[in-house]
Design an enzyme around this catalytic site. Structure first.
Site, short mmCIF file in Angstrom:
data_model
loop_
_atom_site.label_atom_id
_atom_site.label_comp_id
_atom_site.label_asym_id
_atom_site.label_seq_id
_atom_site.Cartn_x
_atom_site.Cartn_y
_atom_site.Cartn_z
N GLY A 111 0.84 -1.20 0.00
CA GLY A 111 0.00 0.00 0.00
C GLY A 111 0.87 1.23 0.00
CB CYS A 112 0.93 4.17 -2.15
SG CYS A 112 1.45 3.21 -3.57
CG LEU A 113 -1.52 7.09 1.30
CD1 LEU A 113 -2.92 7.57 0.99
CD2 LEU A 113 -0.80 8.15 2.13
CB ILE A 140 2.16 9.78 -2.20
CG1 ILE A 140 0.71 10.19 -1.92
CG2 ILE A 140 2.24 8.26 -2.38
CD1 ILE A 140 -0.22 10.12 -3.09
#
Lengths: 105, 174
Positions: free
Chosen positions: A103-105, B44
């Site tokens: 997951g990127c977050l 991000i």
């Protein structure tokens, strides 16, 4: 698939050292896995995170990311980084014997 | 040393087998744009780096400063003009309210994916232990002092100080 020995038991791990089968993990293995990540002693707060990682994995099939951990584990983000300075989700997953959360977050 | 050896980042181990490249241990990310698509990628990348245990410094410059401006950080907008990625004719994008509509639509999608708002994201990244800095020259240009910027901004620094801080790591410009 490579294998290694933790707390006297042979387990399967991937190239990055994450458990392939979380069922092979036992609580007795956590201190040794933690020590390899530079965590000398596991506190109650470490255990809160480790158990949360495992229950999330059991429920959802994937471990939580740092943001999810911060929002739902009851341990704030700042504290998570004090417990696991090299990345709470990644290191806690390794100690908890589950695959690396994606997951990127 | 053969030609092939000089064109690889990996170093053979004692047995001669190629080993993995050295992992990245530090990044310094510059955010220079003040649009939604200008701000989020850097944020991000910063939080993703901290998740990997990589040391992070975030440096906000030019319009990127809006992302850490007390009054502006909640109002970062999607650019609808001069942005081919929007797939919208420039004349349509220029209509009054179009940027607000596009921003609203994007924010809805981002909320559904649990992507935090800019102020919340900055707070999160700060809590992960990243350094957050404003650019001296840009602050001088816009007349900002540290009081104008959110609490998570640790300092306003010069480009020289940025390079000192970035020493030994990678620099990512967005």
């Amino acid at each position: 698939m490579p294998t290694r020995t933790v707390a006297g038991t042979t387990v399967e791990v991937n190239d990055e050292g994450f458990f392939v089968d979380p069922a092979q993990w036992t609580e007795a293995m956590a201190p040794e896995l933690a020590a390899e990540e530079g965590i000398a002693a596991l506190t109650d707060d470490h255990w809160t995170v480790i158990r949360f990682m495992r229950s999330e994995y059991a429920e959802k099939g994937t471990g939580p990311t740092v943001r999810v951990l911060g929002k739902t584990s009851g341990v704030p983000v700042k504290e998570l980084y004090q417990l696991f300075p090299k990345g709470p989700a990644k290191i806690a997953a390794r100690v908890a014997g589950i695959p690396k959360p994606r997951g990127c977050l | 040393m053969t030609d092939a050896d000089t064109h690889t980042d990996t170093h053979p181990d004692a047995a001669g087998a190629p080993s993995r490249p050295e992992p990245i241990t530090k990044v310094s990310i510059v955010i220079s744009k003040g649009s939604l698509d200008g701000v989020y990628p850097g944020l991000i990348m910063a939080s993703g780096a901290r998740a990997e245990g990589i040391e992070v410094n975030l440096f906000f410059t030019f319009f990127g400063l809006d992302a850490v401006h007390r009054k502006r950080s909640e109002h970062i907008k999607a650019a609808t003009v001069g942005n081919p990625g929007m797939h919208m004719a420039t004349v349509v994008g220029a209509l009054p309210g179009m940027s607000a509509i596009a921003t609203h639509m994007m924010e809805k999608k981002m909320t559904a994916l649990d992507i935090p708002s800019v102020p919340e994201f900055i707070e999160f990244i700060s809590d992960t232990g990243a350094g957050i800095y404003g650019c001296q020259l840009a602050c001088d240009m816009f007349g900002f002092t540290q009081d104008d910027l959110v609490d998570q901004v640790q300092d306003i620094i010069t480009v020289g100080e940025f390079y000192e801080m970035a020493a030994g790591g990678e620099i990512i410009f967005t």
